[in-house]
Design an enzyme around this catalytic site. Structure first.
Site, PDB file in Angstrom:
ATOM      1  N   GLU A  98     -55.499 -60.119  -3.253  1.00  0.00           N
ATOM      2  CA  GLU A  98     -56.860 -59.690  -3.530  1.00  0.00           C
ATOM      3  C   GLU A  98     -56.977 -58.863  -4.810  1.00  0.00           C
ATOM      4  O   GLU A  98     -58.089 -58.594  -5.271  1.00  0.00           O
ATOM      5  CB  GLU A  98     -57.398 -58.885  -2.343  1.00  0.00           C
ATOM      6  CG  GLU A  98     -57.624 -59.747  -1.105  1.00  0.00           C
ATOM      7  CD  GLU A  98     -58.058 -58.959   0.115  1.00  0.00           C
ATOM      8  OE1 GLU A  98     -57.821 -57.732   0.132  1.00  0.00           O
ATOM      9  OE2 GLU A  98     -58.627 -59.563   1.027  1.00  0.00           O
ATOM     10  N   GLU A 129     -36.391 -62.159   9.340  1.00  0.00           N
ATOM     11  CA  GLU A 129     -36.645 -60.721   9.356  1.00  0.00           C
ATOM     12  C   GLU A 129     -35.377 -59.921   9.612  1.00  0.00           C
ATOM     13  O   GLU A 129     -35.332 -58.711   9.365  1.00  0.00           O
ATOM     14  CB  GLU A 129     -37.697 -60.358  10.393  1.00  0.00           C
ATOM     15  CG  GLU A 129     -37.239 -60.442  11.833  1.00  0.00           C
ATOM     16  CD  GLU A 129     -38.273 -59.832  12.783  1.00  0.00           C
ATOM     17  OE1 GLU A 129     -37.893 -58.908  13.524  1.00  0.00           O
ATOM     18  OE2 GLU A 129     -39.425 -60.286  12.779  1.00  0.00           O
TER      19      GLU A 129
END
Length: 315
Positions: A98, A129
């Site tokens: 963004e 992860e």
């Protein structure tokens, strides 16, 4: 102060670790939530969410210190890099994505990396992860250095990918921030700036995309937005570096120039045309009464800070 157990990959040790985490705590009072009406569940969930801003508020001094350090490095040309797994990684990618349309940043300036790569945005990548080495490799591929800021994000504060990112980045001289939702986390301990926003146990046991995810989103909003304010990407509360890439943003650009200057539409259109659509330049043309070339030079000399450029004198 209670210490977190060391990160481990064995099943029994992992279960023991999870049992100590606030984000994983079981709440007996919600054990029959599925028997409530939809409205009652919604009210309960809304009530839970109200605790998140309070948890963030407790960490504001730590957040502010991390932002100031980040802005200092980005002013020298450094980058802001988010690394996380699962929901945490997705939130980092979202915040980074963004920044270009909002602040006209180059896509390489704010980057979000998720364990397992782009595929992990929509589906789990097994084992990603759990790898510190993967985080180090991801950072090495970007050539991380002392002017960069690396933010490791993990609700539990024990995710190896996030911890590995912070540890490796710190060894390279980068600024490191560890954002977690549990106290005394390994991630915060590994980072130069530890931010531990603790909103408490989740509505659904262990579903850290809920309050923990909301808390992380609020903090990431602060890190990117306030850093950009410090870098001169705004004028007051106006997004003067907005990138007008579609009709809505083009309309917003004109509105921002109008709010900043109070000029009539014809003058706004002329200034934007002269500035080739750059909002910040158009505002300077109008308020300082200078031509496009002078506006551009003043902004260059003031490192993009419009308020400073407005008070500069033309040679």
């Amino acid at each position: 102060m209670k210490e977190q157990p060391p990160v481990s990959t064995t099943y029994s040790e992992l279960r023991a670790q999870l049992a100590t985490l606030t984000t994983e705590a079981f709440r007996p009072e919600l054990a029959e939530i599925d028997r409530l009406s939809t409205l009652e569940i919604a009210r309960t969930m809304n009530g839970e969410d109200r605790s998140v801003p309070t948890a963030v508020a407790r960490e504001l001094p730590a957040i502010a210190a991390a932002i100031d350090a980040t802005a200092e490095r980005m002013a020298r040309g450094g980058r802001l890099l988010y690394l996380g797994a699962g929901t945490a990684g997705r939130l980092g990618v979202l915040d980074a994505s963004e920044c270009p349309p909002t602040f006209n940043t180059d896509p390489s300036q704010v980057v979000g990396l998720i364990a397992g790569g782009p595929t992990a945005m929509i589906q789990a990548v097994e084992g990603a992860e759990d790898s510190k080495e993967l985080a180090a490799a991801d950072l090495d591929a970007l050539g991380v250095g002392p002017d960069d800021t690396v933010v490791g994000i993990s609700a539990s504060g024990r995710t190896p990918y996030a911890i590995g990112a912070v540890e490796h980045a710190r060894s390279l001289g980068a600024l490191t921030i560890g954002l977690s939702c549990n106290p005394d986390s390994a991630l915060a301990a590994a980072a130069e700036h530890g931010i531990e926003v603790v909103p408490g146990p989740e509505l659904l046991t262990g579903s850290t995309r809920l309050k923990a995810g909301t808390a992380q989103k609020l903090v990431l909003n602060m890190i990117s937005t306030i850093t950009m304010i410090r870098l001169g990407k705004t004028y007051g509360n106006l997004m003067v570096d907005v990138r007008a890439s579609n009709e809505k943003l083009r309309a917003r650009s004109r509105r921002i120039v109008a709010l900043a200057t109070g000029a009539p539409d014809e003058q706004i259109e002329a200034a934007l045309a002269a500035a080739e659509g750059e909002v910040k330049n158009a505002i300077l043309i109008i308020l300082a009464g200078v031509d496009a070339a002078t506006a551009a030079q003043r902004l260059k000399d003031s490192h993009g800070h419009l308020r400073a450029a407005l008070h500069a004198t033309t040679p």
